[in-house]
Enzyme design. Structure first.
Site, PDB file in Angstrom:
ATOM      1  N   VAL A 125      -1.813  -7.024  -4.705  1.00 43.82           N
ATOM      2  CA  VAL A 125      -1.443  -8.196  -3.899  1.00 43.82           C
ATOM      3  C   VAL A 125      -2.649  -9.125  -3.818  1.00 43.82           C
ATOM      4  O   VAL A 125      -3.757  -8.719  -3.451  1.00 43.82           O
ATOM      5  CB  VAL A 125      -0.987  -7.772  -2.485  1.00 43.82           C
ATOM      6  CG1 VAL A 125      -0.792  -8.986  -1.590  1.00 43.82           C
ATOM      7  CG2 VAL A 125       0.296  -6.965  -2.587  1.00 43.82           C
ATOM      8  N   GLY A 135       0.808  -1.212   0.000  1.00 42.01           N
ATOM      9  CA  GLY A 135       0.000   0.000   0.000  1.00 42.01           C
ATOM     10  C   GLY A 135       0.841   1.261   0.000  1.00 42.01           C
ATOM     11  O   GLY A 135       1.849   1.349   0.714  1.00 42.01           O
ATOM     12  N   SER A 136       0.433   2.231  -0.829  1.00 43.25           N
ATOM     13  CA  SER A 136       1.147   3.513  -0.888  1.00 43.25           C
ATOM     14  C   SER A 136       0.272   4.640  -0.350  1.00 43.25           C
ATOM     15  O   SER A 136       0.401   5.793  -0.733  1.00 43.25           O
ATOM     16  CB  SER A 136       1.562   3.814  -2.331  1.00 43.25           C
ATOM     17  OG  SER A 136       0.418   3.799  -3.179  1.00 43.25           O
ATOM     18  N   ALA A 143      -6.848   9.304   8.684  1.00 34.44           N
ATOM     19  CA  ALA A 143      -5.475   9.388   8.194  1.00 34.44           C
ATOM     20  C   ALA A 143      -4.442   9.358   9.322  1.00 34.44           C
ATOM     21  O   ALA A 143      -3.405   8.703   9.206  1.00 34.44           O
ATOM     22  CB  ALA A 143      -5.323  10.662   7.373  1.00 34.44           C
ATOM     23  N   GLN A 144      -4.715  10.054  10.428  1.00 32.27           N
ATOM     24  CA  GLN A 144      -3.735  10.110  11.513  1.00 32.27           C
ATOM     25  C   GLN A 144      -3.465   8.731  12.112  1.00 32.27           C
ATOM     26  O   GLN A 144      -2.333   8.415  12.469  1.00 32.27           O
ATOM     27  CB  GLN A 144      -4.207  11.072  12.610  1.00 32.27           C
ATOM     28  CG  GLN A 144      -3.873  12.521  12.322  1.00 32.27           C
ATOM     29  CD  GLN A 144      -2.358  12.754  12.246  1.00 32.27           C
ATOM     30  OE1 GLN A 144      -1.563  12.059  12.861  1.00 32.27           O
ATOM     31  NE2 GLN A 144      -1.959  13.737  11.468  1.00 32.27           N
ATOM     32  N   ASP A 157      -6.506   1.732   7.965  1.00 29.95           N
ATOM     33  CA  ASP A 157      -7.924   1.364   7.843  1.00 29.95           C
ATOM     34  C   ASP A 157      -8.159  -0.144   7.921  1.00 29.95           C
ATOM     35  O   ASP A 157      -9.288  -0.595   8.063  1.00 29.95           O
ATOM     36  CB  ASP A 157      -8.477   1.864   6.493  1.00 29.95           C
ATOM     37  CG  ASP A 157      -8.791   3.348   6.508  1.00 29.95           C
ATOM     38  OD1 ASP A 157      -8.488   4.007   7.525  1.00 29.95           O
ATOM     39  OD2 ASP A 157      -9.331   3.851   5.507  1.00 29.95           O
ATOM     40  N   GLU A 175     -19.241  16.920   2.855  1.00 29.40           N
ATOM     41  CA  GLU A 175     -18.379  17.759   2.016  1.00 29.40           C
ATOM     42  C   GLU A 175     -18.840  17.729   0.559  1.00 29.40           C
ATOM     43  O   GLU A 175     -18.858  18.754  -0.118  1.00 29.40           O
ATOM     44  CB  GLU A 175     -16.919  17.307   2.162  1.00 29.40           C
ATOM     45  CG  GLU A 175     -16.379  17.691   3.539  1.00 29.40           C
ATOM     46  CD  GLU A 175     -14.999  17.137   3.890  1.00 29.40           C
ATOM     47  OE1 GLU A 175     -14.344  17.721   4.758  1.00 29.40           O
ATOM     48  OE2 GLU A 175     -14.585  16.119   3.317  1.00 29.40           O
ATOM     49  N   PHE A 197      -1.583   6.424   3.287  1.00 34.62           N
ATOM     50  CA  PHE A 197      -0.977   7.080   4.449  1.00 34.62           C
ATOM     51  C   PHE A 197      -0.132   6.107   5.273  1.00 34.62           C
ATOM     52  O   PHE A 197       0.985   6.422   5.660  1.00 34.62           O
ATOM     53  CB  PHE A 197      -2.064   7.707   5.323  1.00 34.62           C
ATOM     54  CG  PHE A 197      -2.658   8.940   4.713  1.00 34.62           C
ATOM     55  CD1 PHE A 197      -1.919  10.107   4.628  1.00 34.62           C
ATOM     56  CD2 PHE A 197      -3.948   8.942   4.209  1.00 34.62           C
ATOM     57  CE1 PHE A 197      -2.456  11.260   4.066  1.00 34.62           C
ATOM     58  CE2 PHE A 197      -4.500  10.083   3.649  1.00 34.62           C
ATOM     59  CZ  PHE A 197      -3.750  11.238   3.583  1.00 34.62           C
ATOM     60  N   GLY A 198      -0.670   4.922   5.552  1.00 33.77           N
ATOM     61  CA  GLY A 198       0.064   3.967   6.376  1.00 33.77           C
ATOM     62  C   GLY A 198       1.349   3.520   5.691  1.00 33.77           C
ATOM     63  O   GLY A 198       2.446   3.573   6.270  1.00 33.77           O
TER      64      GLY A 198
END
Ligand code: FAD
Length: 533
Positions: free
Chosen positions: A96, A28-29, A340-341, A329, A191, A31-32
Site C-alpha cells: 500500500v 496487513g496480514s 502481539a496481544q 504496532d 533470544e 496479527f492485527g
C-alpha cells in the site's frame, strides 16, 4: 496498469461474496490484520485484505528460523491458505502506497501495476519496521529481524561465519568470524544471543576440525543499563546472569556509533571509543512504525509519536474518521506496548465495532487491553515471564509456559506438530533441522538494493540526457503531468528490479519499513527494545 477493485469496474475482480455489502479493507496480514479478518467471518461484509507479503508471519519465532531450529513455512503460513474457508475475504498481494481518506480508497503497488481498493470501513495494521535511529546504512552490515528475508539472511550469515572461520589460516581472522555482535538487549536480542551461544556451545561443537566453536564470542550490546528492561529489575538481573552463564558477554550502557563489514564501533560509559572486530552482526535495537501512519496523521490532522505510531482515539479510530481503525504496532494509545496481544485484541475489537455498527448497536466503547503478560526465552529450559504487577517467573516453569503459549498461537495443526518435533530435536538433543543456507539468501538483499540504486541513477542520467537533447521539460517536449494526476502504468520488463524490490521490500528495508529518514526513533516498550545508538 491500474486495477480498480470496486464492483463497478469491469476490469476488476469483484469483492469477495458479491457486491452491495459493506466493504471492509484491511491492510496487513500480521496479527492485527489476520485477527480482524477472522473476527469478521460471520459479518455481512466483503473484506479485501491487502498485504505486502503473501504470508502471515509469527514474528516471535523468527529468531528460531535465523538459528536453524524452525523452517520459514512453520512460522509463516500462506495467508490465503489460512483464510481459504472464509468466503467473504479476498486476499490481494501489494504494498500500500496511498490511503485517500477523502475518497475512501487504498492504493497498492504490485509488479503488475497499481490497484485501487475502495472501502466503507478501513482497518490499518501495517505494523512496524526496523529502526536504525537514522543510521540506515548500518543495515547493510547488521540485518534486522523483522521478516522471513531477514531471518534467512541471518541464518546464512551465522552458519556461514563458522564455515569461513574454519577456512582461516590466521587465528586473528578466525576470531573475527567467530565474534557475533547482537545490538539490542530486548527480548529479540536476548533470544538471538542465547541461541547463537547454544549453537556454538552445543550444536556445532563437534562439527569442525580446525576451529573450536566453544571459543566463539557472543556479545550482547545495549545503550540501556539493563537486559530486558521492560521486565523489571528482578527478572532483568536473572536474565543477565543466565546469559552470562551460557557464555554471552553482556555489555550495557554501550553506544553503537558505527557498523561496517568488519566490526562495530562503540562508545563505553566512560566515553572511551572502542572497536569490536566482528563479521556477523544482528540489529535488534529499535522499531519504527509503517510510514502509512504519518500519511494518515497528515490527512486527518492527527499526530504520530516519536516511533511514527498514529495517535488514535480510545476506540482505535482516527480522529475525525470513525470509519478508519488503526491497530497493532502502528497505533499509539495509553503507552500500550508493541506486542502481539495488543495487535490481536485491537484487530478483534475493530472488527467487533464494525459488526456492531452494521447491526445498529451502540458502538464507540473504549478499547480495553487485557494484559496476558510478557515472556522471553534465554536458553534451552530457561525463560522469564512477567504477568501483571505480581507474578514473576524464571527458569524451567517459565520456559514450559513459553512453549505452551507459542504452540497455542501458531497457525495450523500441521505447523504446531512439526514445530514441536523440531523443538524436540533441538532442545532434547543437539540437532538443528534447518541448517541449509544459500549464497542467494545472504547476498540478495544488499545486491537488490545496489541494483535498484544503479538502475535509478541510470534512469536519471538517461532522463537528463534526453532533456538536454530535446529541450523539453520531460525530454519529449510535452508538458509534465501535475502531481495528483499521475497514472501509474507499468510496462512489461520496465524497471523490473526496482519494481520487485519496492513491491516486496527486498531493498535494504522491509515491506513495511520506512525509507531512510532522520527521525530519531525510540524502541517501543516491550519488544525489540534497547536503543543501540
Ligand atoms: C523478532 C520479533 C520478535 C517478537 N517477539 C514477540 C513476543 O515474543 N511476544 C509478543 O507479544 N510480541 C513479539 N513481537 C512483536 C509482535 O510480533 C508485534 O507486536 C506484532 O506482530 C504486531 O502486529 P501488527 O499486526 O501490528 O504488525 P505485523 O505483525 O508486523 O504485520 C504487519 C503486516 O503489514 C504488512 N505491511 C506492512 N507494510 C505494508 C504496506 N505498505 N502495504 C501492505 N502491507 C503492508 C506486512 O507485510 C505484514 O503482513 C516480536 C516482534 C519481532 C519483530
Amino acid at each position: 496498469m491500474t486495477v480498480d477493485t470496486s464492483a463497478a469496474s469491469s476490469a476488476t475482480p469483484a469483492p469477495a461474496g458479491g457486491s452491495g455489502r459493506h466493504r471492509v479493507a484491511i491492510i496487513g496480514s500480521g496479527f492485527g490484520g489476520l485477527w480482524a479478518t477472522e473476527a469478521l467471518a460471520k459479518a455481512p461484509v466483503d473484506i479485501t485484505m491487502i498485504s505486502g507479503t503473501s504470508h502471515h508471519l509469527f514474528q516471535p519465532l523468527l529468531y528460531q528460523v535465523a538459528t536453524g531450529v524452525l523452517s520459514e513455512g512453520e512460522v509463516a503460513p500462506a495467508t490465503r491458505e489460512v483464510l481459504k474457508k472464509q468466503p467473504n475475504v479476498m486476499v490481494l498481494l501489494g504494498r500500500v502506497t496511498d490511503i485517500d481518506l477523502a475518497a475512501r480508497t487504498v492504493t497498492s503497488l504490485s509488479p503488475l501495476g497499481t490497484t485501487v481498493t475502495p472501502y466503507d470501513s478501513l482497518i490499518v495494521a501495517a505494523g512496524a519496521g526496523q529502526s536504525y535511529f537514522g543510521n540506515d546504512h548500518f543495515s547493510e552490515f547488521a540485518p534486522g529481524m523483522k521478516s522471513i528475508d531477514d531471518a534467512l539472511e541471518l541464518r546464512g550469515r551465522i552458519f556461514g561465519s563458522f564455515e569461513l572461520a574454519e577456512l582461516c589460516t590466521v587465528p586473528v581472522d578466525a576470531e573475527e568470524w567467530l565474534t557475533f555482535v547482537v545490538v539490542g538487549a530486548g527480548p529479540t536480542g536476548v533470544e538471538m544471543a542465547g541461541q547463537i551461544s547454544e549453537l556454538a556451545h552445543r550444536t556445532l561443537r563437534r562439527d569442525f576440525r580446525r576451529i573450536d566453536t566453544t571459543k566463539a564470542r557472543i556479545i550482547l550490546l545495549d545503550a540501556a543499563p539493563a537486559v530486558l528492561g521492560a521486565f523489571g529489575d528482578h527478572l532483568s538481573n536473572i536474565a543477565r546472569k543466565q546469559l552470562e552463564s551460557i557464555g554471552v558477554e553482556v555489555q550495557l550502557n554501550v553506544k553503537v556509533v558505527g557498523v561496517d563489514n568488519t566490526g562495530v564501533d562503540v562508545i563505553d560509559p566512560d566515553g572511551t571509543h572502542r572497536r569490536i572486530r566482528s563479521r556477523c552482526k544482528v540489529w535488534a535495537a529499535g522499531v519504527s512504525a509503517s510510514p502509512l501512519g504519518k500519511q494518515l496523521a497528515e490527512q486527518s490532522g492527527g499526530e504520530v509519536d516519536r516511533a511514527g505510531r498514529v495517535k488514535v482515539k480510545e476506540d482505535l479510530t482516527l480522529p475525525g474518521h470513525p470509519e478508519v481503525f488503526v491497530v497493532g504496532d502502528m497505533m499509539a494509545l495509553n503507552n500500550l506496548p508493541g506486542v502481539a496481544q495488543v495487535a490481536m485484541q485491537g484487530g478483534k475489537y475493530a472488527a467487533g465495532q464494525i459488526a456492531k455498527r452494521l447491526r445498529g448497536e451502540p458502538s464507540g466503547q473504549p478499547f480495553k487491553y487485557f494484559d496476558k503478560g510478557s515472556m522471553a526465552t534465554i536458553s534451552r529450559f530457561h525463560a522469564v515471564c512477567s504477568i501483571g504487577n505480581k507474578i514473576r517467573l524464571a527458569g524451567f516453569t517459565a520456559w514450559m509456559m513459553w512453549l505452551a503459549v507459542h504452540v497455542m498461537y501458531l497457525i495450523g495443526f500441521k505447523n504446531r506438530l512439526t514445530t514441536m518435533l523440531h523443538w524436540a530435536v533441538s532442545f532434547l538433543f543437539r540437532g538443528r533441522s534447518q541448517r541449509t543456507t544459500t549464497r542467494q539468501q545472504i547476498v540478495a538483499r544488499t545486491m537488490m538494493a545496489r541494483l535498484s540504486a544503479t538502475e535509478e541513477a541510470l534512469n536519471e542520467a538517461r532522463a537528463a540526457m534526453e532533456s538536454s537533447q530535446d529541450g523539453g521539460p520531460n525530454g519529449r517536449g510535452e508538458a509534465e503531468e501535475g502531481p495528483g494526476t499521475q497514472t501509474v502504468e507499468h510496462e512489461a520488463g520496465h524497471d523490473t528490479v526496482a519494481e520487485l524490490s519496492t513491491a516486496y521490500g527486498s531493498s535494504a528495508q522491509g515491506a513495511g519499513e520506512p525509507k531512510a529518514d532522520d527521525r530519531a526513533t525510540e524502541p517501543t516498550s516491550g519488544q525489540s527494545s534497547g536503543g543501540g545508538s
